[in-house]
Write a protein that holds these residues in place. Sequence first.
Motif, PDB file in Angstrom:
ATOM      1  N   GLY A 270       0.864  -1.136   0.120  1.00  0.00           N
ATOM      2  CA  GLY A 270       0.123  -0.103   0.179  1.00  0.00           C
ATOM      3  C   GLY A 270       0.925   1.170  -0.089  1.00  0.00           C
ATOM      4  O   GLY A 270       0.499   2.168  -0.691  1.00  0.00           O
ATOM      5  N   PHE A 299      -7.951  -0.742   1.617  1.00  0.00           N
ATOM      6  CA  PHE A 299      -6.936   0.012   1.072  1.00  0.00           C
ATOM      7  C   PHE A 299      -7.328   0.842  -0.169  1.00  0.00           C
ATOM      8  O   PHE A 299      -6.370   1.225  -0.813  1.00  0.00           O
ATOM      9  CB  PHE A 299      -5.729  -0.848   1.030  1.00  0.00           C
ATOM     10  N   SER A 302      -4.789   3.901  -0.973  1.00  0.00           N
ATOM     11  CA  SER A 302      -3.636   3.520  -1.608  1.00  0.00           C
ATOM     12  C   SER A 302      -3.944   3.707  -3.053  1.00  0.00           C
ATOM     13  O   SER A 302      -2.967   4.222  -3.621  1.00  0.00           O
ATOM     14  CB  SER A 302      -3.118   2.514  -1.109  1.00  0.00           C
ATOM     15  N   CYS A 361      -3.270   3.081   5.655  1.00  0.00           N
ATOM     16  CA  CYS A 361      -2.579   3.189   4.243  1.00  0.00           C
ATOM     17  C   CYS A 361      -1.379   3.921   4.364  1.00  0.00           C
ATOM     18  O   CYS A 361      -0.213   3.791   3.766  1.00  0.00           O
ATOM     19  CB  CYS A 361      -3.317   3.925   3.354  1.00  0.00           C
TER      20      CYS A 361
END
Length: 406
Positions: A270, A299, A302, A361
Motif C-alpha cells: 500500500g 486500502f 492507497s 494506508c
Amino acid sequence: MNSPESGLRRGVPGLIIKGQGKIPFPVFRVWRKQMKKIWNIVVRYYKLTDKVIWGLCLFSSAFSVVLLTGIWNSGYVQSSRIIVQVIAAGLGCCAMVVISRIDYQTMADLWRFHLPAAYFLVLLTFILGIGRADDMAWLQIPFVGLTFQPSELLKLSFIVTFAYHLQKVEDNLNQPAVLVPVLCHAAVPVLLIMLQGDHGSAIVFLCIACGMLFSAGLAWKYILGAGGLTVAALPVIWYGLMDEDKRMRFITLFNPDLDPTGSGYQQRLGRIALGSGKLWGKGIFSGNHQYVPEMYNDFIFSFIGEALGFMGCLLVLGILTALCLRVLQVGSRAKDKLGRFICVGVFSMIVAQTIMNVGMCLSVLPVIGVTLPLFSGGGTSVVATYLGIGLAMSVSMHNSHKLFTL
C-alpha cells in the motif's frame, strides 16, 4: 364480450391511455391531484433538505464507483463489486431520505425496539457468523448470496440511544452515581464487538462514545483519569489481550522490513502504491497499478494516491472534512441537546473511520480493517454511512415544523 370502455356511458368525456382504455375526467382529476400532492412533498423536501450534504454524499458515491471501475480495469476486482456499490449507494440514498423524514425524537423514544434488535443481530454472529477465523462479524442474507455486518447497524442505534441517555442526565453527568451507568452503556457495545473479533469497529464505537461524552461536558478530571488508566493498562493489553499477530502489526510499523511477507505485507504494498502516484497520479484507468490486498475496500486510499496522486488524496480528505464540518454545523443549530449529541456521534463515527483508514494506508496505524466512509467498496458500510448521515439530516429537517403535511 364487453370492451374495457363498455362500462362508461357514451358521450362522457375522458382521457384515452393506451392499454388502459378510457379514463373519465373525474378519475383523471383525482389522479392528478394526488400526483400534485406528491410533487409538493418532493419540492418541499428539496427546499428544506441540506443540499450541501446531499451534494457531498452523491459526489463521493459517484467517485467511489469510478475508482472501483479503475481497479476492475486493472484486473484486481470483479465487476460485481461495482454493481454492489451502485446498489448500496442507491439504497443508502433511499434510506437517508426515509430516516431524515422520521423525527429523531421519535427514533429516540423507540429505543426499546431498535436497540434490542441490533444487539440480537450482533449476538447472532456468534452462532451463524461468517468471515475470517478471528472475525466472524458478518451474517448471510438468505436467498440473496450477500452478507451484511450487524455492528454497522448497532452503531446507529447506539448513537441515538446514547444521545438520549446523555440528554436525560447531562446536568448531573459528572456525579459518580450518574456517570457509572453512562459508562456502562458505552462499554457494552465496545466489549461485545471486541469479543466478536472486530477490533476496528470496537475502536470506532469507543471514539463515538468519547466524542459524545466530551460534547456533553464530561469533567477534565475524568478525561485525564481515563488517559492515565489507559497508559497504565497498556502492558496488560499488550501481553494479556493481544495475540502474536496483533503485536506484530504494531511492531512492523516501526520496522517494516521485519516481516515484509507477513504482517507488513499489505502495508508495504500500500505504501509503494501510495507513493508511486507522486503529485498528480498515474490516472484511474491507466491499467498499470500496483496490486494491494483489499485495495477496493480497506486500502482504497492507497489506490487513490496511486491513481490521482497527492492532489487526489487532498480532494478526498477535503470532501470528508467538509461533510464532517457540515454535520457539526447542523448539530450547532439543533433545537435541543438530543439533536446536538446525535450529530456529534455521526461526526465522531466518520472522523474515526477516516483517520483509522488513512492511518493504515500511511503505515502510521496498524491494519485493523476499517473502511473509508462512502469511498470504500462494501454494501453494509455504504448504507450504514448514509443512514448515519440521515440521522443528522433528521436533526436538520425537524427543526422546521410540518415538513410533510399534505
